[in-house]
Enzyme design. Structure first.
Site, short mmCIF file in Angstrom:
data_model
loop_
_atom_site.label_atom_id
_atom_site.label_comp_id
_atom_site.label_asym_id
_atom_site.label_seq_id
_atom_site.Cartn_x
_atom_site.Cartn_y
_atom_site.Cartn_z
N TYR A 1 0.78 -1.19 -0.01
CA TYR A 1 -0.09 0.03 -0.04
C TYR A 1 0.96 1.22 -0.07
O TYR A 1 1.97 1.24 0.76
CB TYR A 1 -0.95 0.01 1.17
N GLU B 1 -3.40 7.71 -3.96
CA GLU B 1 -3.37 6.38 -3.31
C GLU B 1 -3.31 5.23 -4.28
O GLU B 1 -4.20 4.99 -5.36
CB GLU B 1 -4.64 6.23 -2.57
#
Length: 396
Positions: free
Chosen positions: A118, A206
């Site tokens: 991530y 993101e």
């Protein structure tokens, strides 16, 4: 402004971020042709068919499928296009899928295991610095990782004056447990991602997941991008990417009149001038036992037309049981607002819910005369607390 994944990846690609080969498709036929084109370019026989909506959790909702043949690409494209996709972020009403991203499959067997990380870039408003937030545990359950094992979430603060430094890239790669070619690939990935974030005037980039392929290439397997609306004048090419189908229709309509409108879940409609006064108005409604149904700032250039438009927008919400108009007359004259209220009543017809008006400041007396002489059923208030108490009395 939110972007679709395929749009976000167009921006990432301009700054050298490694991406799977992919194309947007709006029909089953376009999806099939895109898959054929990807196969010709990469030799792949596996494709990802991905719904394009402004919400996360698409895979859990059935909006992402892995196709292992061209026929499966057509099958999944037909299933996903036109579906009302429900995810944890859409609410029970879901969102209509109008576009797909057809992408090269990157989870193929090879010399090393495929891994998912991530990574996001955003602003730390407390320090005035940017943050690269990352975790070795990327994928669909990153929220669970943050809740149960927060020590697995790492942060690297970036001084905007100097950007990402080489030692910071190495620190990120080390914390992700990378080595060899994957380590080197991550050292290129991090500054490229940061540069895309900075140059596009974004408030969020993101990437979940960042994928390490079996041949040790770091790729952005997914992308969520939020651009700063206030900087879109510098990026007309990005402003053109806006998809109003993904936005609340009332917010879109409010934007046409220059109104700052955000729909909420309460039952008291609010019309206020100034963001600070709007927040205070919502707070006092809440403290008095009510629930604001919206944030509506008519701004400093409001006139009778914009006020009438705001009135109409508020009334479109069936949950609204009362409307509180709270105007402090400075740049916006109170009589202009009062005229807008009167015009709205005349134009819309009978309004069956109570309207509470508090007008203070420039031309407040003229405004009161306008409303009093109109014959409208409007409740007046002098103090903000009095207005909120009146709302509570009429709604409860």
């Amino acid at each position: 402004m939110n972007l679709h994944e395929y749009q976000a990846k167009q921006i990432l690609g301009k700054f050298g971020v490694t991406l799977p080969v992919g194309y947007m498709a709006a029909t089953v036929e376009e999806a099939y042709e895109a898959a054929k084109k990807i196969q010709e370019q990469t030799g792949t026989s596996v494709w990802a068919v991905k719904a394009q909506i402004h919400a996360g959790g698409r895979g859990k909702g059935g909006g992402v499928k892995i196709a292992k043949s061209l026929d499966e690409v057509k099958q999944y494209a037909g299933q996903i296009l036109g579906m009302q996709l429900v995810t944890p972020q859409t609410g029970p009403q879901g969102k209509l899928v109008r576009r797909l991203l057809i992408e090269q499959g990157i989870y193929y067997p090879g010399p090393t295991p495929v891994r998912e990380f991530y990574m996001s870039v955003l602003l730390n408003r407390q320090t005035g610095r940017h943050i690269i937030m990352y975790s070795p545990d990327g994928g669909m359950d990153i929220e669970e990782v943050a809740a149960k094992t927060p020590e697995r979430i790492f942060k690297e603060e970036i001084d905007p004056a100097v950007g990402v430094q080489p030692f910071q890239g190495r620190k990120i790669a080390n914390n992700l447990g990378l080595e060899g070619d994957a380590y080197k690939s991550m050292l290129k990935f991090v500054p490229a991602l940061y540069e895309a974030y900075i140059q596009s005037d974004a408030s969020l980039f993101e990437i979940n997941p960042v994928a390490k392929t079996s041949d040790n290439i770091i790729m952005a397997a997914d992308a969520k991008v939020v651009l700063d609306d206030n900087a879109l004048y510098r990026h007309p090419e990005y402003a053109a990417m806006r998809d109003i189908h993904e936005e609340d229709p009332t917010e879109v309509e409010a934007g046409k009149y220059g109104l700052n409108f955000i729909k909420l879940d309460g039952n008291v409609g609010c019309m206020v001038n100034g963001a600070g006064l709007a927040m205070a108005t919502m707070d006092i409604i809440k403290l008095s036992g009510g629930n604001p149904a919206n944030f509506l700032d008519v701004g400093g250039t409001a006139n009778a037309t914009t006020v009438e438009a705001g009135f109409r927008i508020i009334l479109k919400d069936p949950a609204v049981k009362a409307i509180l108009i709270n105007i402090f007359g400075g740049i916006v004259r109170c009589d202009r607002v009062a005229q807008g209220v009167v015009d709205a009543y005349k134009s819309i017809g009978e309004i069956k819910i109570p309207v509470i008006v508090r007008l203070q400041g420039t031309n407040a007396e003229e405004a009161k005369k306008l409303i009093d002489s109109s014959g409208l059923k409007v409740y007046s208030a002098i103090t903000l607390q009095e207005a909120a108490d009146k709302v509570k009395e009429l709604v409860s």
